[in-house]
Design an enzyme around this catalytic site. Structure first.
Site, PDB file in Angstrom:
ATOM      1  N   LYS A 134       3.657  -8.080   4.199  1.00 50.35           N
ATOM      2  CA  LYS A 134       2.632  -8.257   3.164  1.00 50.35           C
ATOM      3  C   LYS A 134       3.187  -9.000   1.959  1.00 50.35           C
ATOM      4  O   LYS A 134       2.510  -9.863   1.380  1.00 50.35           O
ATOM      5  CB  LYS A 134       2.087  -6.886   2.766  1.00 50.35           C
ATOM      6  N   GLN A 159       1.102   2.634   1.330  1.00 44.80           N
ATOM      7  CA  GLN A 159       1.421   2.496   2.747  1.00 44.80           C
ATOM      8  C   GLN A 159       1.354   3.866   3.417  1.00 44.80           C
ATOM      9  O   GLN A 159       2.060   4.803   3.045  1.00 44.80           O
ATOM     10  CB  GLN A 159       2.813   1.877   2.928  1.00 44.80           C
ATOM     11  N   ASP A 182      -6.867  -1.821   0.022  1.00 44.69           N
ATOM     12  CA  ASP A 182      -7.069  -1.429   1.417  1.00 44.69           C
ATOM     13  C   ASP A 182      -8.489  -0.948   1.690  1.00 44.69           C
ATOM     14  O   ASP A 182      -8.839  -0.678   2.832  1.00 44.69           O
ATOM     15  CB  ASP A 182      -6.090  -0.307   1.790  1.00 44.69           C
TER      16      ASP A 182
END
Length: 291
Positions: A53, A97, A120
């Site tokens: 990322k 994460q 997200d």
């Protein structure tokens, strides 16, 4: 029949190239998109995902802010890191994460995020907007993997409206939000959300025009499960280490022989993974555009 390979690397590159002009326009008005990540622990898969990322963000000229905590971090320390990311003006969007180490309440940590910076699309407010059918780049972020799956289907010209879709897996990051996304107006699919308790799973899959496998069971979907010509998207990732070489290999949920039956097939690796990262970049840019 040999399936058309749905190249996630090439498709993600196309998505990212379209972001370049948007990023330049933002910088021209003094707004600098910034991606933040919070990683707790040293899980090899999570380390790899986060590194990828940040490579993407650097490539696009997006600021890169990385926060890593040890696996021994307390919930209070994780909370403090989230608050800092919420308050950091250089961060226009960030992710936590997942999974977090045992003992840390993932839902509580997601709720603590600033919904406007949730890159997200997993904050309860943003998931609620998905339920209401009002989420999207101009309003609030869509979850990255479901958005990437839909983007890939559309760019390969796979019909969605009115088609039967079976999603295997009901997880928060893929299965549940993907079902909501595919049934919203404009996409109009008929979705069955299958899982470990589904009776006669193979029969459900055989009726599907589009199959999404997202459970992490290597080779689960067999060739004789798949309707000839169906689109099959493999989201499952199992990391298997060769005992001799010590090298890890990624294995998907779809048996390789499915390629001889399906009309379209996304591979592992090189399929959905790059698309997930590309949609994350799109969410970060869109968050900056909303400032």
């Amino acid at each position: 029949m040999t399936a058309v390979r749905m190249d996630g690397v090439a498709t993600a590159a196309a998505v990212k190239s379209e972001l370049v002009d948007r990023i330049a326009a933002l910088k021209a008005r003094g707004v600098f998109p910034g991606l933040g990540t919070l990683l707790v622990g040293t899980d090899p898969g999570s380390l790899s995902y986060v590194a990828g990322k940040h490579r993407d963000s650097v490539e696009l000229g997006i600021e890169s802010i990385r926060v890593d905590l040890p696996a021994t971090a307390t919930e209070d320390e994780v909370r403090a890191a989230i608050v800092a990311l919420n308050d950091d003006p250089a961060v226009t969007g960030y992710i936590i994460q997942l999974p977090l180490p045992a003992g840390i309440d993932e839902n509580a940590m997601l709720e603590l995020m600033d919904p406007a910076k949730d890159a997200d699309g997993l904050h309860p407010m943003n998931l609620g907007r998905l339920v209401l059918g009002v989420s999207g780049e101009l309003d609030s972020p869509l979850p990255c993997t479901p958005a990437g799956l839909v983007e890939m289907l559309q760019r390969y010209g796979v019909p969605i409206a009115g088609r039967r879709v079976v999603v295997i897996g009901r997880g928060l990051t893929v299965g549940r939000p993907l079902g909501l996304l595919l049934t919203r107006k404009g996409l109009d699919a008929t979705v069955t959300l299958a899982h470990s308790r589904t009776v006669d799973l193979a029969d459900e899959v055989r009726r599907a025009d589009i199959v999404v496998a997202a459970v992490g069971v290597p080779g689960l979907v067999k060739a004789d499960w798949v309707k000839p010509g169906a689109a099959v998207l493999d989201v499952g990732i199992t990391r298997r280490v060769n005992e001799v070489t010590g090298k890890a290999k990624l294995i998907g949920d779809v048996d390789p022989e499915v390629a001889e039956v399906a009309g379209f097939l996304s591979p592992v690796p090189g399929g959905v993974g790059p698309m997930t990262r590309a949609m994350l970049m799109a969410n970060v840019v869109a968050a900056a555009e909303r400032l």
